[in-house]
Enzyme design. Sequence first.
Site, PDB file in Angstrom:
ATOM      1  N   ILE A 160       8.472   6.626  16.780  1.00  0.00           N
ATOM      2  CA  ILE A 160       8.165   7.354  15.541  1.00  0.00           C
ATOM      3  C   ILE A 160       6.951   8.265  15.728  1.00  0.00           C
ATOM      4  CG2 ILE A 160       7.688   7.144  13.048  1.00  0.00           C
ATOM      5  CD1 ILE A 160      10.362   5.915  13.798  1.00  0.00           C
TER       6      ILE A 160
ATOM      7  N   ASP B  83       6.013  19.818   7.707  1.00  0.00           N
ATOM      8  CA  ASP B  83       7.059  20.842   7.592  1.00  0.00           C
ATOM      9  C   ASP B  83       8.291  20.346   6.831  1.00  0.00           C
ATOM     10  OD1 ASP B  83       7.210  19.173   9.890  1.00  0.00           O
ATOM     11  OD2 ASP B  83       8.772  20.440  10.742  1.00  0.00           O
ATOM     12  N   LEU B  84       8.638  19.077   6.992  1.00  0.00           N
ATOM     13  CA  LEU B  84       9.847  18.575   6.307  1.00  0.00           C
ATOM     14  C   LEU B  84       9.633  18.497   4.794  1.00  0.00           C
ATOM     15  CD1 LEU B  84      11.137  15.715   8.662  1.00  0.00           C
ATOM     16  CD2 LEU B  84      11.605  18.155   8.724  1.00  0.00           C
TER      17      LEU B  84
ATOM     18  N   ARG C 176      -3.424  11.288   4.527  1.00  0.00           N
ATOM     19  CA  ARG C 176      -2.240  12.121   4.656  1.00  0.00           C
ATOM     20  C   ARG C 176      -1.293  12.002   3.451  1.00  0.00           C
ATOM     21  NH1 ARG C 176       1.354  14.335   8.115  1.00  0.00           N
ATOM     22  NH2 ARG C 176       3.416  13.520   7.679  1.00  0.00           N
TER      23      ARG C 176
ATOM     24  N   ASP D 169       4.807   0.404  12.067  1.00  0.00           N
ATOM     25  CA  ASP D 169       3.567  -0.168  11.537  1.00  0.00           C
ATOM     26  C   ASP D 169       3.359  -1.633  11.939  1.00  0.00           C
ATOM     27  OD1 ASP D 169       2.932   2.226  10.378  1.00  0.00           O
ATOM     28  OD2 ASP D 169       3.396   1.629   8.320  1.00  0.00           O
TER      29      ASP D 169
ATOM     30  N   CYS E  59      -4.261  13.744  12.663  1.00  0.00           N
ATOM     31  CA  CYS E  59      -4.384  12.316  12.411  1.00  0.00           C
ATOM     32  C   CYS E  59      -4.417  11.621  13.755  1.00  0.00           C
ATOM     33  CB  CYS E  59      -3.181  11.856  11.603  1.00  0.00           C
ATOM     34  SG  CYS E  59      -3.040  10.094  11.481  1.00  0.00           S
TER      35      CYS E  59
ATOM     36  N   ARG F  62       1.697  14.713  13.237  1.00  0.00           N
ATOM     37  CA  ARG F  62       2.117  14.446  11.860  1.00  0.00           C
ATOM     38  C   ARG F  62       2.108  15.674  10.950  1.00  0.00           C
ATOM     39  NH1 ARG F  62      -0.344   8.748   9.976  1.00  0.00           N
ATOM     40  NH2 ARG F  62       1.638   8.521   8.949  1.00  0.00           N
ATOM     41  N   PRO F  63       2.950  16.631  11.230  1.00  0.00           N
ATOM     42  CA  PRO F  63       3.017  17.806  10.363  1.00  0.00           C
ATOM     43  C   PRO F  63       3.684  17.483   9.024  1.00  0.00           C
ATOM     44  CG  PRO F  63       4.696  17.927  12.072  1.00  0.00           C
ATOM     45  CD  PRO F  63       3.920  16.675  12.321  1.00  0.00           C
TER      46      PRO F  63
ATOM     47  N   ARG G 200      -8.594   0.095   4.567  1.00  0.00           N
ATOM     48  CA  ARG G 200      -7.597   1.014   4.016  1.00  0.00           C
ATOM     49  C   ARG G 200      -6.316   0.271   3.645  1.00  0.00           C
ATOM     50  NH1 ARG G 200      -5.670   4.952   7.881  1.00  0.00           N
ATOM     51  NH2 ARG G 200      -4.282   5.188   6.133  1.00  0.00           N
TER      52      ARG G 200
ATOM     53  N   LYS H 187       0.839  -1.212   0.000  1.00  0.00           N
ATOM     54  CA  LYS H 187       0.000   0.000   0.000  1.00  0.00           C
ATOM     55  C   LYS H 187       0.867   1.252   0.000  1.00  0.00           C
ATOM     56  CE  LYS H 187      -1.645   1.641   4.032  1.00  0.00           C
ATOM     57  NZ  LYS H 187      -1.323   3.056   4.261  1.00  0.00           N
ATOM     58  N   ASN H 188       1.830   1.309   0.910  1.00  0.00           N
ATOM     59  CA  ASN H 188       2.599   2.547   1.052  1.00  0.00           C
ATOM     60  C   ASN H 188       3.473   2.830  -0.168  1.00  0.00           C
ATOM     61  OD1 ASN H 188       1.412   3.018   3.479  1.00  0.00           O
ATOM     62  ND2 ASN H 188       3.183   2.469   4.738  1.00  0.00           N
TER      63      ASN H 188
HETATM   64  C1  UD1 Z   1       4.896   6.627   6.304  1.00  0.00           C
HETATM   65  C2  UD1 Z   1       3.926   5.498   6.145  1.00  0.00           C
HETATM   66  C3  UD1 Z   1       3.357   5.078   7.498  1.00  0.00           C
HETATM   67  C4  UD1 Z   1       4.499   4.771   8.466  1.00  0.00           C
HETATM   68  C5  UD1 Z   1       5.491   5.923   8.515  1.00  0.00           C
HETATM   69  C6  UD1 Z   1       6.727   5.600   9.350  1.00  0.00           C
HETATM   70  C7  UD1 Z   1       2.985   5.924   3.964  1.00  0.00           C
HETATM   71  C8  UD1 Z   1       1.789   6.298   3.159  1.00  0.00           C
HETATM   72  N1  UD1 Z   1       2.842   5.915   5.283  1.00  0.00           N
HETATM   73  O1  UD1 Z   1       4.167   7.731   6.830  1.00  0.00           O
HETATM   74  O2  UD1 Z   1       2.545   3.924   7.326  1.00  0.00           O
HETATM   75  O3  UD1 Z   1       3.965   4.571   9.759  1.00  0.00           O
HETATM   76  O4  UD1 Z   1       5.943   6.245   7.192  1.00  0.00           O
HETATM   77  O5  UD1 Z   1       7.355   4.448   8.890  1.00  0.00           O
HETATM   78  O6  UD1 Z   1       4.010   5.572   3.419  1.00  0.00           O
HETATM   79  N2  UD1 Z   1       7.202  14.347  10.523  1.00  0.00           N
HETATM   80  C9  UD1 Z   1       7.370  15.685  10.787  1.00  0.00           C
HETATM   81  N3  UD1 Z   1       7.319  16.564   9.736  1.00  0.00           N
HETATM   82  C10 UD1 Z   1       7.109  16.146   8.447  1.00  0.00           C
HETATM   83  C11 UD1 Z   1       6.958  14.772   8.187  1.00  0.00           C
HETATM   84  C12 UD1 Z   1       7.011  13.892   9.255  1.00  0.00           C
HETATM   85  O7  UD1 Z   1       7.554  16.091  11.930  1.00  0.00           O
HETATM   86  O8  UD1 Z   1       7.066  16.996   7.550  1.00  0.00           O
HETATM   87  C13 UD1 Z   1       7.274  13.368  11.642  1.00  0.00           C
HETATM   88  C14 UD1 Z   1       6.003  12.550  11.826  1.00  0.00           C
HETATM   89  O9  UD1 Z   1       5.078  13.240  12.634  1.00  0.00           O
HETATM   90  C15 UD1 Z   1       6.557  11.308  12.487  1.00  0.00           C
HETATM   91  C16 UD1 Z   1       7.949  11.137  11.830  1.00  0.00           C
HETATM   92  O10 UD1 Z   1       8.258  12.399  11.283  1.00  0.00           O
HETATM   93  O11 UD1 Z   1       6.715  11.512  13.862  1.00  0.00           O
HETATM   94  C17 UD1 Z   1       8.028  10.099  10.734  1.00  0.00           C
HETATM   95  O12 UD1 Z   1       6.958  10.288   9.839  1.00  0.00           O
HETATM   96  P1  UD1 Z   1       7.072   9.920   8.298  1.00  0.00           P
HETATM   97  O13 UD1 Z   1       8.211   8.993   8.089  1.00  0.00           O
HETATM   98  O14 UD1 Z   1       7.042  11.175   7.519  1.00  0.00           O
HETATM   99  O15 UD1 Z   1       5.720   9.146   8.063  1.00  0.00           O
HETATM  100  P2  UD1 Z   1       4.789   9.184   6.797  1.00  0.00           P
HETATM  101  O16 UD1 Z   1       5.596   9.352   5.557  1.00  0.00           O
HETATM  102  O17 UD1 Z   1       3.659  10.116   7.037  1.00  0.00           O
END
Ligand code: UD1
Length: 422
Positions: free
Chosen positions: A330, A126-127, A94, A308, A118, A123-124, A400, A22-23
């Site tokens: 995470i 910003d990155l 997201r 996950d 969420c 889960r912002p 999902r 899925k991801n």
């Molecule tokens: C993806 C996966 C999700 C998995 C996660 C971590 C998809 C669709 N989803 O989610 O199933 O649980 O990786 O392996 O692929 N963060 C920030 N700012 C940002 C982006 C992320 O602070 O701009 C934080 C998040 O809140 C979290 C951490 O970074 O605490 C890691 O998140 P991230 O790896 O980005 O997860 P996703 O890509 O959303």
Amino acid sequence: MDTIHITGNGPLSGQIPIAGAKNACLTLMPATLLSDEPLTLTNVPRLSDIATMTQLLTSLGAEVSALQDGQVLAMSSHNQNNLTADYDIVRKMRASILVLGPMLARHGQATVSLPGGCAIGARPVDLHLKALEAMGAELDLRDGYVHAKAPGGLKGGVVDFPFVSVGATENALMAATLAKGTTVINRAAREPEIVDLAQCLRKMGAQIEGEGTGTITIQGVDRLHGATHPVVTDRIELGTYMLAPAICGGEVELLGGRLDLVGAFSEKLDEAGIEVTETDKGLKVRRRSDHVKAVNVTTAPFPGFPTDLQAQMMALMCTADGVSVLEEKIFENRFMHAPELMRMGAQIDVSGGTATVTGVDRLKGAQVMATDLRASVSLILAGMAADGVTTVGRVYHLDRGYEHVVRKLEGVGAKIERIKSQ
Ligand code: UD1
């Protein structure tokens, strides 16, 4: 709303086919926005998240056709004309933010709604935004939307992530393929889904090096062309079903499973007394004895133990011998399955990002509620070894991310049934 009813029973045996990830699919689909030639994906899982991404791409003017019962997606962005991703669709998922980088890279502008909160933490994004700014994007956050512009196109730059983000790495990687010059992504995510995306982009003509390591280097090209790409195996579905014989006993073969996708997870299973062996068709899993040992788990980015699979691992630990400590590193607030497991008789103490699980002899069936995707499947796994009947509500979470979950588990001997709402 539908419910799933599970009657705990004995050992399992047989085979479970593992679907495409899925991801991975959720990041491969937006890659179609990078080119005016067709992108075809095979080994696509049939899931509601994929339907949501299809809806989003279609709303942007891309064409998405589901072929072979949804296992193949033929996509084209030849006539893509709308550069605004609306809140109504983005709020549902997201991963919608992944259309931002590709649209900005190909058209020099894009407007995407912010995904909002969420259930498993803040889960912002910003990155994602910082990465695009490092490539020269001008961003304006107004009325809940990101308005992004790159007059004259994106330019290669250095993206220094402060910590690992899977989604932000994907957005940056896709955008950089069409940026002028060289982009270096430092502290890049190393997940198999990133490697899969890089392989697909390379088939489309992108110049990428270093995927699967912490530094990815991309040499921008003028345009990308069409390609056909099979989606990598879903390592989270794989890990989830590896836990079924670990919890219930018996022996199950996971078709298409690969050890390199679930290395850290398999090591923990081994420590707990679960045997995982490679076969010519996938992975075979069984307990070494009747006893499962309590083990400690700390979630981490790949190649660490995946967040996950934390909820599902907790289901195994509920009846293990001893005390296990699960640390969630995470996402904050990702223990919502714990109170539900406790309704089934589990002994769990949650404090901040740590859950301490004291194994009990047996769980008891109960009415429980799915709170998110992975939590919902952990309740099903727990119910499969509990005394009596477990009823899981809010199963739309499950749709999902798990294709044919009832059929797959029934196929190895579980007593499980989906009751349609009236
Ligand atoms: C993806 C996966 C999700 C998995 C996660 C971590 C998809 C669709 N989803 O989610 O199933 O649980 O990786 O392996 O692929 N963060 C920030 N700012 C940002 C982006 C992320 O602070 O701009 C934080 C998040 O809140 C979290 C951490 O970074 O605490 C890691 O998140 P991230 O790896 O980005 O997860 P996703 O890509 O959303």
